[in-house]
Scaffold this active site. Structure first.
Site, mmCIF file in Angstrom:
data_model
loop_
_atom_site.group_PDB
_atom_site.id
_atom_site.type_symbol
_atom_site.label_atom_id
_atom_site.label_comp_id
_atom_site.label_asym_id
_atom_site.label_seq_id
_atom_site.Cartn_x
_atom_site.Cartn_y
_atom_site.Cartn_z
ATOM 1 N N GLY A 275 0.795 -1.082 0.278
ATOM 2 C CA GLY A 275 0.084 -0.386 -0.189
ATOM 3 C C GLY A 275 0.662 0.963 -0.023
ATOM 4 N N GLU A 300 -0.732 -9.569 -5.240
ATOM 5 C CA GLU A 300 0.155 -9.711 -5.467
ATOM 6 C C GLU A 300 1.130 -8.916 -6.408
ATOM 7 O OE1 GLU A 300 -0.944 -12.467 -9.086
ATOM 8 O OE2 GLU A 300 -0.229 -13.674 -7.336
ATOM 9 N N LYS A 351 -9.932 1.815 4.401
ATOM 10 C CA LYS A 351 -9.725 3.459 4.712
ATOM 11 C C LYS A 351 -10.856 3.995 3.517
ATOM 12 C CE LYS A 351 -5.627 4.169 2.203
ATOM 13 N NZ LYS A 351 -4.591 4.386 1.353
ATOM 14 N N LYS A 393 -9.485 9.685 11.628
ATOM 15 C CA LYS A 393 -11.164 9.537 11.742
ATOM 16 C C LYS A 393 -11.512 8.721 13.149
ATOM 17 C CE LYS A 393 -11.318 10.140 6.787
ATOM 18 N NZ LYS A 393 -9.908 10.488 6.918
ATOM 19 N N ASN A 430 -5.432 12.833 6.650
ATOM 20 C CA ASN A 430 -5.069 12.308 5.523
ATOM 21 C C ASN A 430 -3.980 12.419 4.274
ATOM 22 O OD1 ASN A 430 -8.078 12.706 5.623
ATOM 23 N ND2 ASN A 430 -8.658 12.979 3.874
ATOM 24 N N VAL A 431 -3.361 11.770 3.994
ATOM 25 C CA VAL A 431 -2.330 11.414 3.085
ATOM 26 C C VAL A 431 -2.137 11.852 2.024
ATOM 27 C CG1 VAL A 431 -0.222 9.978 2.541
ATOM 28 C CG2 VAL A 431 -1.783 10.181 4.743
ATOM 29 N N THR A 455 -17.828 17.550 -1.512
ATOM 30 C CA THR A 455 -19.035 18.133 -1.362
ATOM 31 C C THR A 455 -19.161 18.819 -0.269
ATOM 32 O OG1 THR A 455 -17.542 16.429 0.894
ATOM 33 C CG2 THR A 455 -17.701 14.649 -0.469
#
Length: 596
Positions: A275, A300, A351, A393, A430-431, A455
């Site tokens: 990730g 994989e 996430k 969060k 947040n990243v 949003t």
């Protein structure tokens, strides 16, 4: 050398002629002096390497070389004239010296002037404003002026240092401060802006970019001094301003020695190694020379990619890929038994907030049960340090994702109480650039011509870069005593709509060209995020920019009962009926936190 020889041979004659009008070129004094001067000139020209210099880039150093060579060659005439003629023709030598400086220096610098004015075709280049009239700005201006390939040509500077304003650098005036950027762009017809201040703080860069953004002129930033010095890039290779550059917070500095003691020569396991966060943790861990790094993940392809990268970049480190799912407790125990790691970084998680609202059972399986499996295996096989990657969060959660991460934190904190392993959690916002983050989505929307969807106009978040998040994870493991929740001081939160506006400007568009649409808040979202709950706050920093959250009491038995019920329901295919989402929202978590 030919031009210099002609200048040397005739300059002394010109000096004598200016003093004595009836001087003949065949005069003995002139002939002997000219030959002596010619020989001495070429000796000192060789010593001072006048014929080894690139005169198209001539500067004060080249002028100094000319001065030395000419002065020493003239001085060589003094003993020769004394021996041959019993006197020194001082006035003639002074005039000859001045003529040499003028003609030999002028011949070289005229080539540079010709090159700058004719060869460079500066009228075809983009008129450029340089922000910063210091050493870096001067370096950029020189490189742009001397580069035939560059499409930019500097015409002016701006600098907030009042002592530099209204002066000239490299022929370019310093016209004002950063607040004058818009006016200068309009008056001078500027087509490009370069920010050339390497020492800028993030907030200062943000302020300058806001001024530049008012002009709708493309704005770039010079490379870092480290990249220039290491030869990765040249001064003229400007890069676009990135969103990361505009974060109003300075990067976290690592305690290198503490991390080295934890990682050098050790065996390190990273879950979710394919990730965004997990792969960056792997890269930074390898920088501390562990003996072995285990890449655990269920995808994989992503594990293959990070394995290949690490084997290429760190050939001396053993890289062991393991395809496994954290939900499979037996498989996790097999991996632990096989490698017996010293340190675990647990980055595997679901996430994505809206997706987890639609698939709550998967959030519980991965974030809660997966964490429990890895934590219990770490305890069973004597891992020294376990660091869990969490999220802001998890504070007062209103989403399934946030609630499951908070429960995972509780499990980790409970494990620390009953185990010899040090269990800690690391919580951040947040990243930027991670999978599922808003930045790649905005970039795709901008590339498609818009609209960019936000949003809510008041929606705001804390942001950090992937390397910063990974550094915090590593630093937490190094300073952990056990049971803590570490939090990064992430500066001020950023409004998502401001982030969208910055990305639109950075992409070369205006808000008139790319529309911003407000789509409404999605299930589970909050308008703002918190990094610590009211009952968790420790005011003091335990490390620069890192806070430690208090550990509130928890009734872990209730959590384990819920997990058991959930696992039984999974077998009976009644999961959704048994799993009451309210258990994983803030009201139920408050009850779970109360010790009866």
């Amino acid at each position: 050398m030919l031009v210099d020889s002609i200048i040397v041979m005739f300059s002394i004659f010109i000096g004598y002629w200016l003093l004595v009008s009836n001087t003949s070129i065949f005069d003995t004094v002139i002939i002997i002096s000219s030959i002596t001067l010619l020989i001495s000139h070429h000796i000192f020209a060789h010593l001072f390497r006048l014929y080894k210099r690139v005169w198209q880039y001539a500067s004060i150093q080249e002028l100094l070389g000319i001065f030395r060579a000419i002065t020493f060659s003239i001085l060589m005439l003094v003993p020769v004239q004394l021996l041959m003629f019993g006197t020194v023709y001082t006035r003639t030598l002074v005039i000859t010296w001045m003529l040499h400086i003028l003609l030999i220096g002028g011949a070289r610098f005229s080539w540079r002037m010709y090159r700058d004015s004719i060869i460079n075709n500066n009228h075809k280049k983009n008129r450029t404003l340089i922000v910063g009239a210091g050493a870096a700005g001067s370096m950029v201006a020189r490189q742009l002026i001397n580069s035939e390939m560059s499409e930019l040509f500097p015409v002016a500077f701006v600098d907030d240092d009042l002592s530099k304003q209204h002066l000239e650098i490299m022929g370019c005036p310093v016209l004002g401060g950063t607040k004058d950027i818009q006016m200068i762009v309009e008056e001078k017809g500027i087509e490009h802006i370069i920010i050339a201040i390497p020492s800028l703080k993030k907030q200062q860069l943000n302020d300058i970019f806001k001024e530049a953004a008012k002009t709708k002129v493309k704005t770039q930033i010079m490379p870092s001094i480290e990249d220039i010095m290491s030869g990765k890039v040249s001064v003229s290779e400007m890069r676009d301003v990135q969103v990361e550059d505009l974060l109003g917070r300075e990067p976290v500095e690592l305690d290198i020695q503490a991390i080295s003691r934890k990682l050098t020569g050790k065996t390190v396991l990273v879950t979710g190694a394919g990730g965004s966060i997990g792969s960056e943790v792997c890269r930074q861990v390898c920088g501390f020379d562990p003996e072995t790094i285990i890449l655990l993940g269920h995808g994989e392809n992503s594990i293959y990619l990070i394995e290949y990268e690490l084997r290429t970049s760190f050939p001396h480190i053993k890289v062991e890929p393991e395809i496994a799912d954290v939900q499979d407790a037996e498989r996790i125990k097999e991996v632990m038994e096989k490698y017996k790691p010293d340190v675990i970084y647990h980055a595997a998680a679901h996430k994505h907030v809206p997706l987890m609202e639609r698939n709550p059972h998967e959030a519980v399986k991965n974030n809660v049960i997966g964490t429990k499996n890895v934590a219990e295996a770490a305890d069973q096989f004597g891992v020294k340090t376990f660091v869990m990657v969490s999220t802001d969060k998890a504070v007062n959660p209103t989403s399934v994702m946030g609630a499951t991460k908070r429960i995972a934190e509780m499990i980790v904190q409970h494990m620390d109480l009953i185990s010899d392993t040090k269990f800690v959690a690391v919580r951040f916002g947040n990243v930027l650039g991670s999978r599922g983050s808003v930045i790649p989505l905005f970039k795709k929307q901008i590339a498609a011509g818009g609209p960019v969807t936000v949003t809510h106009p008041e929606m705001e978040r804390y942001f950090m870069t992937i390397p910063e998040a990974s550094r915090l994870v590593m630093q937490a493991g190094a300073i952990a005593k056990g049971g803590e929740v570490f939090v990064l001081d992430m500066g001020e939160p950023v409004k998502i709509v401001d982030l969208a506006k910055n990305l639109i400007r950075l992409s070369g568009f205006s808000e008139d060209e790319i529309e911003i649409k407000f789509s409404g808040m999605r299930p589970g979202e909050k308008l703002f995020e918190e990094l610590l709950g009211a009952d968790e706050v420790h005011d003091e920093q335990i490390y620069p920019m890192i806070y430690r959250g208090k550990t509130p009491p928890i009734n872990v038995n209730v959590i384990f009962e819920l997990i058991n019920e959930f696992e039984k329901a999974s077998v009976d295919s009644l999961r959704d009926e048994v799993l009451d989402i309210a258990h994983f929202r803030v009201e139920s978590l408050m009850k779970l936190s109360a010790v009866k």
